[in-house]
Design an enzyme around this catalytic site. Structure first.
Site, PDB file in Angstrom:
ATOM      1  N   THR A  11     -11.970 -28.276 -15.885  1.00 46.13           N
ATOM      2  CA  THR A  11     -12.482 -29.576 -15.429  1.00 46.13           C
ATOM      3  C   THR A  11     -12.593 -29.664 -13.909  1.00 46.13           C
ATOM      4  O   THR A  11     -13.533 -30.261 -13.374  1.00 46.13           O
ATOM      5  CB  THR A  11     -11.548 -30.706 -15.932  1.00 46.13           C
ATOM      6  OG1 THR A  11     -11.614 -30.708 -17.348  1.00 46.13           O
ATOM      7  CG2 THR A  11     -11.973 -32.062 -15.427  1.00 46.13           C
ATOM      8  N   ASP A  51     -14.408 -22.794 -19.861  1.00 47.65           N
ATOM      9  CA  ASP A  51     -13.519 -23.879 -20.290  1.00 47.65           C
ATOM     10  C   ASP A  51     -12.269 -23.159 -20.817  1.00 47.65           C
ATOM     11  O   ASP A  51     -12.376 -22.178 -21.545  1.00 47.65           O
ATOM     12  CB  ASP A  51     -14.203 -24.660 -21.422  1.00 47.65           C
ATOM     13  CG  ASP A  51     -13.396 -25.876 -21.851  1.00 47.65           C
ATOM     14  OD1 ASP A  51     -13.906 -26.982 -21.725  1.00 47.65           O
ATOM     15  OD2 ASP A  51     -12.253 -25.705 -22.332  1.00 47.65           O
ATOM     16  N   SER A  52     -11.106 -23.646 -20.464  1.00 51.08           N
ATOM     17  CA  SER A  52      -9.909 -22.870 -20.822  1.00 51.08           C
ATOM     18  C   SER A  52      -9.630 -22.864 -22.318  1.00 51.08           C
ATOM     19  O   SER A  52      -8.781 -22.113 -22.784  1.00 51.08           O
ATOM     20  CB  SER A  52      -8.696 -23.340 -20.027  1.00 51.08           C
ATOM     21  OG  SER A  52      -8.122 -24.473 -20.602  1.00 51.08           O
ATOM     22  N   SER A  53     -10.347 -23.667 -23.093  1.00 56.71           N
ATOM     23  CA  SER A  53     -10.221 -23.557 -24.553  1.00 56.71           C
ATOM     24  C   SER A  53     -10.775 -22.216 -25.027  1.00 56.71           C
ATOM     25  O   SER A  53     -10.467 -21.769 -26.137  1.00 56.71           O
ATOM     26  CB  SER A  53     -10.975 -24.697 -25.240  1.00 56.71           C
ATOM     27  OG  SER A  53     -10.432 -25.914 -24.808  1.00 56.71           O
ATOM     28  N   ASP A  89      -6.197 -27.199 -20.542  1.00 52.22           N
ATOM     29  CA  ASP A  89      -5.867 -27.086 -21.970  1.00 52.22           C
ATOM     30  C   ASP A  89      -4.970 -25.893 -22.294  1.00 52.22           C
ATOM     31  O   ASP A  89      -4.042 -26.003 -23.082  1.00 52.22           O
ATOM     32  CB  ASP A  89      -7.156 -27.004 -22.807  1.00 52.22           C
ATOM     33  CG  ASP A  89      -7.899 -28.341 -22.831  1.00 52.22           C
ATOM     34  OD1 ASP A  89      -7.313 -29.356 -22.409  1.00 52.22           O
ATOM     35  OD2 ASP A  89      -9.065 -28.356 -23.266  1.00 52.22           O
ATOM     36  N   THR A 102       4.451 -27.120 -20.277  1.00 46.87           N
ATOM     37  CA  THR A 102       3.653 -27.509 -21.444  1.00 46.87           C
ATOM     38  C   THR A 102       2.748 -28.653 -21.023  1.00 46.87           C
ATOM     39  O   THR A 102       3.174 -29.511 -20.249  1.00 46.87           O
ATOM     40  CB  THR A 102       4.602 -28.028 -22.560  1.00 46.87           C
ATOM     41  OG1 THR A 102       5.520 -26.984 -22.876  1.00 46.87           O
ATOM     42  CG2 THR A 102       3.860 -28.409 -23.810  1.00 46.87           C
ATOM     43  N   GLN A 137      10.986 -27.646 -32.651  1.00 52.16           N
ATOM     44  CA  GLN A 137       9.872 -28.593 -32.477  1.00 52.16           C
ATOM     45  C   GLN A 137      10.182 -29.626 -31.393  1.00 52.16           C
ATOM     46  O   GLN A 137       9.286 -30.336 -30.950  1.00 52.16           O
ATOM     47  CB  GLN A 137       9.588 -29.305 -33.804  1.00 52.16           C
ATOM     48  CG  GLN A 137       9.050 -28.368 -34.867  1.00 52.16           C
ATOM     49  CD  GLN A 137       8.865 -29.032 -36.227  1.00 52.16           C
ATOM     50  OE1 GLN A 137       8.687 -30.240 -36.332  1.00 52.16           O
ATOM     51  NE2 GLN A 137       8.879 -28.228 -37.266  1.00 52.16           N
TER      52      GLN A 137
HETATM   53  N1  ASP Z   1     -11.289 -28.474 -21.439  1.00 53.77           N
HETATM   54  C1  ASP Z   1     -10.828 -28.356 -20.064  1.00 53.77           C
HETATM   55  C2  ASP Z   1     -10.210 -26.970 -19.911  1.00 53.77           C
HETATM   56  O1  ASP Z   1      -9.096 -26.765 -20.241  1.00 53.77           O
HETATM   57  C3  ASP Z   1      -9.850 -29.403 -19.737  1.00 53.77           C
HETATM   58  C4  ASP Z   1      -9.324 -29.371 -18.328  1.00 53.77           C
HETATM   59  O2  ASP Z   1      -9.585 -28.509 -17.535  1.00 53.77           O
HETATM   60  O3  ASP Z   1      -8.563 -30.302 -18.015  1.00 53.77           O
HETATM   61  O4  ASP Z   1     -10.863 -26.095 -19.444  1.00 53.77           O
END
Ligand code: ASP
Length: 347
Positions: A16, A60-62, A93, A169, A281
């Site tokens: 982001t 995007d880190s996803s 993420d 986290t 958890q």
């Molecule tokens: N989807 C974005 C990512 O992790 C979210 C972020 O950067 O805050 O790349």
């Protein structure tokens, strides 16, 4: 240019922090480092040199994968002697996974690797990205009176806290204070001054060289327990060909339901050489399998203590240890050891 401070390398992976709104679709899309520098003219006010390397395309880190951790580690390795510290710009993420993985891969690190990002793009008026970036650069370049880097560790800096990377986290998808390190206090807090908790900061072993590692094995799964968990589903998952490690996310201090089929299955996996690890958890606290009968049964089935490790820390620690192809006994021994400050174990 101030040559008393070493140059800093920014590694821009995406996220982001470096995104801009597409006027047609409204979706956030990545932009490049040049646009980035234009949006942060404050970068020119640092008196030392700041260079950058960009992922093409930024991600995007996803979409983060171990191959990208290897890429970041290689960039740091190749530039290790040229720079005094590194700032990695990353999506939030999966930032905690990357920070954890790098903490294991960069053995005996003697320079700061500060990972940061933001919740709002750096081009937006209320962005949290500028402060995160500028303070991260400052920390990466900070030295003590003897010229030693203040924090030669892989860390996450977010909002006002510098945290050990493998202890963090993501806890908030909305707020600026998006990361926590529940089981270890921050390594530094940034207010008017940056205050370091020097007694918590790890330093490389004297006389040992920096040693990057690039081997990771992803034959790991996480099994989160919940009331009503079905035998046939668990058995199907645990039967998967090639499975080498199972992270059990248990209740409280490391407890599981007293179901004979579950314990039997775990014992069978242990005998087959699969590594079974217990993490809780709960966000805060540690696993103590001897505390209740519901924990003891796991210990007796061969489950290893994961102590107060985060899920991100445990997934990447196992990938790292499995990648080395160590015999099971050695992996179990290292699971009971803090190798990069990721767990609190009695010495
Ligand atoms: N989807 C974005 C990512 O992790 C979210 C972020 O950067 O805050 O790349």
């Amino acid at each position: 240019m101030d040559t008393s401070k070493p140059p800093i390398l920014i590694i821009y992976t995406g996220g982001t922090i470096g995104m801009i709104e597409n006027p047609e679709t409204g979706a956030l899309e990545n932009f490049d480092m040049e646009q980035f520098r234009n949006l942060v003219p404050e970068l020119k006010r640092f008196t030392f040199q700041i260079d950058s390397i960009t992922f093409h395309p930024p991600i995007d880190s996803s979409d983060m994968e171990p191959k990208y951790w290897i890429k970041i580690a290689r960039i740091i390795h190749e530039n290790y002697w040229k720079y005094g510290g590194f700032v990695v710009l990353h999506g939030t993420d999966t930032m905690a996974y990357t920070a954890s993985a790098l903490s294991f891969m960069l053995e005996n690190l003697g320079k700061p690797v500060i990972i940061t990002g933001s919740q709002l793009p750096i081009g937006q008026l209320r962005t949290d990205g500028k402060e995160n970036l500028l303070t991260s650069i400052e920390i990466a370049a900070d030295h003590d009176e003897e010229g030693r880097p203040m924090v030669p560790e892989v860390c996450i800096f977010f909002e006002n806290r510098l945290m050990r990377g493998n202890r963090t986290t993501k806890i908030n998808s909305e707020g600026f204070n998006a990361f926590r390190s529940f089981n270890l206090p921050p390594l530094a807090t940034a207010g008017i001054h940056i205050k370091y908790a020097t007694h918590l900061i790890r330093r490389p072993a004297p006389g040992e060289a920096f040693h990057p590692h690039y081997l990771l094995d992803t034959s790991v799964i996480i099994l989160t327990l919940f009331p009503g968990i079905r035998r046939e589903f668990v058995e199907t998952i645990l039967h998967i060909e090639g499975l080498k490690a199972v992270i059990l996310k248990t209740y409280g201090s490391g407890n599981a339901p007293q179901k004979p089929w579950l314990i039997e299955k775990l014992r069978e996996l242990d005998e087959r050489g699969v590594i079974l690890v217990n993490i809780t958890q709960c966000s805060e606290g540690t696993v103590e399998m001897r505390r209740y009968g519901t924990g003891l049964q796991l210990l007796q089935a061969g489950v290893v203590n994961g102590y107060d490790c985060t899920m991100e820390g445990m997934v990447t620690k196992l990938m790292f240890l499995l990648g080395h192809d160590y015999p099971k006994a050695r992996i179990v021994e290292l699971m009971n050891t803090s190798i990069a400050g990721e767990v609190t174990v009695a010495p």
